[in-house]
Design a protein around this motif. Structure first.
Motif, PDB file in Angstrom:
ATOM      1  N   PRO A   1      13.401  88.428  56.841  1.00 42.10           N
ATOM      2  CA  PRO A   1      13.068  87.425  55.831  1.00 42.10           C
ATOM      3  C   PRO A   1      12.014  87.968  54.864  1.00 42.10           C
ATOM      4  O   PRO A   1      11.254  88.869  55.202  1.00 42.10           O
ATOM      5  N   PHE A   2      12.017  87.412  53.657  1.00 37.80           N
ATOM      6  CA  PHE A   2      11.024  87.830  52.678  1.00 37.80           C
ATOM      7  C   PHE A   2      10.623  86.658  51.804  1.00 37.80           C
ATOM      8  O   PHE A   2      11.337  85.673  51.696  1.00 37.80           O
ATOM      9  N   GLN A   3       9.447  86.791  51.179  1.00 34.65           N
ATOM     10  CA  GLN A   3       8.941  85.755  50.284  1.00 34.65           C
ATOM     11  C   GLN A   3       9.708  85.811  48.975  1.00 34.65           C
ATOM     12  O   GLN A   3       9.958  86.886  48.432  1.00 34.65           O
ATOM     13  N   ARG A   4      10.040  84.645  48.476  1.00 36.77           N
ATOM     14  CA  ARG A   4      10.825  84.566  47.259  1.00 36.77           C
ATOM     15  C   ARG A   4      10.069  85.103  46.057  1.00 36.77           C
ATOM     16  O   ARG A   4      10.594  85.868  45.268  1.00 36.77           O
ATOM     17  N   SER A   5       8.830  84.717  45.913  1.00 36.35           N
ATOM     18  CA  SER A   5       8.109  85.037  44.685  1.00 36.35           C
ATOM     19  C   SER A   5       7.864  86.529  44.510  1.00 36.35           C
ATOM     20  O   SER A   5       8.033  87.060  43.426  1.00 36.35           O
ATOM     21  N   GLN A   6       7.477  87.204  45.577  1.00 34.82           N
ATOM     22  CA  GLN A   6       7.181  88.628  45.449  1.00 34.82           C
ATOM     23  C   GLN A   6       8.255  89.535  46.056  1.00 34.82           C
ATOM     24  O   GLN A   6       8.185  90.742  45.898  1.00 34.82           O
TER      25      GLN A   6
ATOM     26  N   VAL B   1      12.961  76.151  47.808  1.00 37.04           N
ATOM     27  CA  VAL B   1      13.224  77.504  48.283  1.00 37.04           C
ATOM     28  C   VAL B   1      11.924  78.301  48.197  1.00 37.04           C
ATOM     29  O   VAL B   1      11.331  78.429  47.123  1.00 37.04           O
ATOM     30  N   VAL B   2      11.473  78.809  49.341  1.00 38.91           N
ATOM     31  CA  VAL B   2      10.224  79.567  49.395  1.00 38.91           C
ATOM     32  C   VAL B   2      10.448  81.023  49.788  1.00 38.91           C
ATOM     33  O   VAL B   2       9.521  81.830  49.757  1.00 38.91           O
ATOM     34  N   GLY B   3      11.653  81.346  50.154  1.00 40.71           N
ATOM     35  CA  GLY B   3      11.965  82.710  50.560  1.00 40.71           C
ATOM     36  C   GLY B   3      13.431  82.815  50.893  1.00 40.71           C
ATOM     37  O   GLY B   3      14.227  81.928  50.565  1.00 40.71           O
ATOM     38  N   ALA B   4      13.773  83.902  51.529  1.00 37.69           N
ATOM     39  CA  ALA B   4      15.157  84.116  51.932  1.00 37.69           C
ATOM     40  C   ALA B   4      15.184  84.944  53.201  1.00 37.69           C
ATOM     41  O   ALA B   4      14.252  85.690  53.496  1.00 37.69           O
ATOM     42  N   SER B   5      16.242  84.782  53.939  1.00 39.53           N
ATOM     43  CA  SER B   5      16.466  85.575  55.132  1.00 39.53           C
ATOM     44  C   SER B   5      17.668  86.464  54.861  1.00 39.53           C
ATOM     45  O   SER B   5      18.728  85.978  54.467  1.00 39.53           O
ATOM     46  N   LYS B   6      17.466  87.751  55.042  1.00 37.17           N
ATOM     47  CA  LYS B   6      18.576  88.694  54.870  1.00 37.17           C
ATOM     48  C   LYS B   6      19.000  89.173  56.253  1.00 37.17           C
ATOM     49  O   LYS B   6      18.168  89.561  57.068  1.00 37.17           O
ATOM     50  N   ILE B   7      20.290  89.125  56.469  1.00 38.05           N
ATOM     51  CA  ILE B   7      20.862  89.644  57.710  1.00 38.05           C
ATOM     52  C   ILE B   7      21.792  90.780  57.311  1.00 38.05           C
ATOM     53  O   ILE B   7      22.736  90.577  56.540  1.00 38.05           O
ATOM     54  N   ALA B   8      21.497  91.958  57.811  1.00 37.71           N
ATOM     55  CA  ALA B   8      22.269  93.151  57.469  1.00 37.71           C
ATOM     56  C   ALA B   8      22.982  93.669  58.703  1.00 37.71           C
ATOM     57  O   ALA B   8      22.381  93.792  59.765  1.00 37.71           O
ATOM     58  N   ARG B   9      24.250  93.959  58.532  1.00 39.25           N
ATOM     59  CA  ARG B   9      25.059  94.516  59.621  1.00 39.25           C
ATOM     60  C   ARG B   9      25.636  95.849  59.161  1.00 39.25           C
ATOM     61  O   ARG B   9      26.231  95.936  58.082  1.00 39.25           O
ATOM     62  N   ASP B  10      25.475  96.856  59.981  1.00 36.52           N
ATOM     63  CA  ASP B  10      26.018  98.178  59.688  1.00 36.52           C
ATOM     64  C   ASP B  10      27.542  98.115  59.768  1.00 36.52           C
ATOM     65  O   ASP B  10      28.098  97.759  60.807  1.00 36.52           O
ATOM     66  N   ILE B  11      28.198  98.436  58.660  1.00 33.27           N
ATOM     67  CA  ILE B  11      29.668  98.409  58.640  1.00 33.27           C
ATOM     68  C   ILE B  11      30.240  99.804  58.380  1.00 33.27           C
ATOM     69  O   ILE B  11      31.382  99.942  57.947  1.00 33.27           O
ATOM     70  N   THR B  12      29.447 100.821  58.679  1.00 32.41           N
ATOM     71  CA  THR B  12      29.887 102.194  58.456  1.00 32.41           C
ATOM     72  C   THR B  12      31.192 102.475  59.192  1.00 32.41           C
ATOM     73  O   THR B  12      32.146 102.995  58.600  1.00 32.41           O
ATOM     74  N   GLU B  13      31.244 102.148  60.477  1.00 29.85           N
ATOM     75  CA  GLU B  13      32.463 102.409  61.261  1.00 29.85           C
ATOM     76  C   GLU B  13      33.637 101.573  60.757  1.00 29.85           C
ATOM     77  O   GLU B  13      34.769 102.045  60.729  1.00 29.85           O
ATOM     78  N   LEU B  14      33.373 100.335  60.368  1.00 29.61           N
ATOM     79  CA  LEU B  14      34.422  99.482  59.816  1.00 29.61           C
ATOM     80  C   LEU B  14      34.997 100.097  58.545  1.00 29.61           C
ATOM     81  O   LEU B  14      36.214 100.149  58.365  1.00 29.61           O
ATOM     82  N   LYS B  15      34.130 100.600  57.667  1.00 28.25           N
ATOM     83  CA  LYS B  15      34.603 101.221  56.430  1.00 28.25           C
ATOM     84  C   LYS B  15      35.397 102.490  56.730  1.00 28.25           C
ATOM     85  O   LYS B  15      36.415 102.749  56.088  1.00 28.25           O
ATOM     86  N   ARG B  16      34.939 103.270  57.702  1.00 27.15           N
ATOM     87  CA  ARG B  16      35.698 104.473  58.081  1.00 27.15           C
ATOM     88  C   ARG B  16      37.072 104.099  58.617  1.00 27.15           C
ATOM     89  O   ARG B  16      38.072 104.754  58.311  1.00 27.15           O
ATOM     90  N   ALA B  17      37.130 103.052  59.433  1.00 25.40           N
ATOM     91  CA  ALA B  17      38.417 102.603  59.976  1.00 25.40           C
ATOM     92  C   ALA B  17      39.337 102.135  58.848  1.00 25.40           C
ATOM     93  O   ALA B  17      40.539 102.425  58.861  1.00 25.40           O
ATOM     94  N   ARG B  18      38.791 101.420  57.879  1.00 23.70           N
ATOM     95  CA  ARG B  18      39.588 100.982  56.723  1.00 23.70           C
ATOM     96  C   ARG B  18      40.132 102.178  55.954  1.00 23.70           C
ATOM     97  O   ARG B  18      41.293 102.186  55.541  1.00 23.70           O
ATOM     98  N   GLU B  19      39.266 103.179  55.744  1.00 23.81           N
ATOM     99  CA  GLU B  19      39.697 104.384  55.018  1.00 23.81           C
ATOM    100  C   GLU B  19      40.803 105.111  55.769  1.00 23.81           C
ATOM    101  O   GLU B  19      41.777 105.563  55.165  1.00 23.81           O
ATOM    102  N   ARG B  20      40.662 105.214  57.103  1.00 20.87           N
ATOM    103  CA  ARG B  20      41.717 105.848  57.910  1.00 20.87           C
ATOM    104  C   ARG B  20      43.013 105.063  57.822  1.00 20.87           C
ATOM    105  O   ARG B  20      44.099 105.630  57.709  1.00 20.87           O
ATOM    106  N   GLN B  21      42.899 103.738  57.870  1.00 19.72           N
ATOM    107  CA  GLN B  21      44.074 102.890  57.780  1.00 19.72           C
ATOM    108  C   GLN B  21      44.773 103.069  56.430  1.00 19.72           C
ATOM    109  O   GLN B  21      45.991 103.200  56.369  1.00 19.72           O
ATOM    110  N   GLU B  22      43.990 103.109  55.356  1.00 16.81           N
ATOM    111  CA  GLU B  22      44.581 103.306  54.026  1.00 16.81           C
ATOM    112  C   GLU B  22      45.252 104.669  53.921  1.00 16.81           C
ATOM    113  O   GLU B  22      46.335 104.788  53.358  1.00 16.81           O
TER     114      GLU B  22
END
Length: 181
Positions: free
Chosen positions: A38-43, A125-146
Motif C-alpha cells: 500500500p502507498f499514500q495517495r498524495s505522495q 480515497v487516502v491511498g491505494a493498495s497494489k497487489i503484484a503477482r509475478d506472471i513471468t512463467e505464465l507469459k513464457r507458457a503463453r509464448e510457447r503456446q503461440e
C-alpha cells in the motif's frame, strides 16, 4: 452494525475487536504469496511491504517503506503511474493490469497488478493498495503456446499443399478426372 463498515467475525457468530481484526488482516497480508504494498495517495510513498514483495522485488521492508512507488517502475514505463493514480483518485479499482516492474538488481519482471483505493472513514480515497503477482512463467507458457500454434498451422498448411499436389498428380493428362469417360 453500521452500513458500509467492515464486520470482523470469528465464524462462530462473535465479532472480533478492531485491534484483533487488524492483527488478523496483517497476518493475511504477510502470509500472502502476492506482493502487497500500500502507498499514500498524495505522495505515492510506500507505507507497508510484505515478505512476498521482498521476494519479488528484492527490497527489504526497511529499504522500501517510505520510498516512492516509482522505484519499482522502469523509466520507460513511468507514464503508467499517473494514469493509475488518477483512476484510483476517482475511486476506481484496476484489476489484472499486465505490466513490467524493476527489481532491486535492475532486472525486469512481468507482473499482473491489481490496484485498489484505500478509503478513510469518510469514504475519501487516502491511498491505494497494489497487489503484484509475478506472471513471468505464465507469459513464457503463453509464448510457447503461440509458437506451437504457429508451428501447427504451418504443418497443416504443408499437409494440405502436399494433398493437393498428390491429387493433381493423380489426374490424367488432358484434364480428365479419374473414372470419367
Amino acid at each position: 452494525m453500521d452500513a458500509g463498515k467492515p464486520s470482523f467475525g470469528r465464524g462462530d457468530g462473535q465479532h472480533l475487536t478492531e485491534a484483533h481484526a487488524a492483527r488478523h488482516y496483517a497476518a493475511i497480508v504477510e502470509s500472502s504469496d502476492d506482493a502487497i504494498h500500500p502507498f499514500q495517495r498524495s505522495q505515492g510513498v510506500i507505507i507497508s511491504w510484505n515478505r512476498a514483495a521482498q521476494r519479488l522485488f528484492g527490497y527489504t521492508a526497511e529499504e522500501a517503506v517510505g520510498k516512492s512507488i516509482t522505484m519499482l517502475i522502469p523509466t520507460d514505463r513511468l507514464d503508467e503511474e499517473p494514469v493509475i493514480l488518477e483512476r484510483v483518485r476517482r475511486g476506481e479499482r484496476i484489476e489484472h493490469y499486465e505490466t513490467i516492474r524493476q527489481r532491486k538488481d535492475g532486472s525486469l519482471v512481468d507482473i499482473s497488478l491489481t490496484v485498489s483505493p484505500i478509503k478513510n472513514e469518510k469514504g475519501e480515497v487516502v491511498g491505494a493498495s497494489k497487489i503484484a503477482r509475478d506472471i513471468t512463467e505464465l507469459k513464457r507458457a503463453r509464448e510457447r503456446q503461440e509458437l506451437l500454434l504457429r508451428e501447427m498451422d504451418h504443418r497443416v498448411k504443408n499437409l494440405f499443399a502436399l494433398a493437393i499436389s498428390v491429387l493433381n498428380l493423380m489426374r490424367p493428362f488432358g484434364g480428365e478426372r479419374p473414372g470419367s469417360c
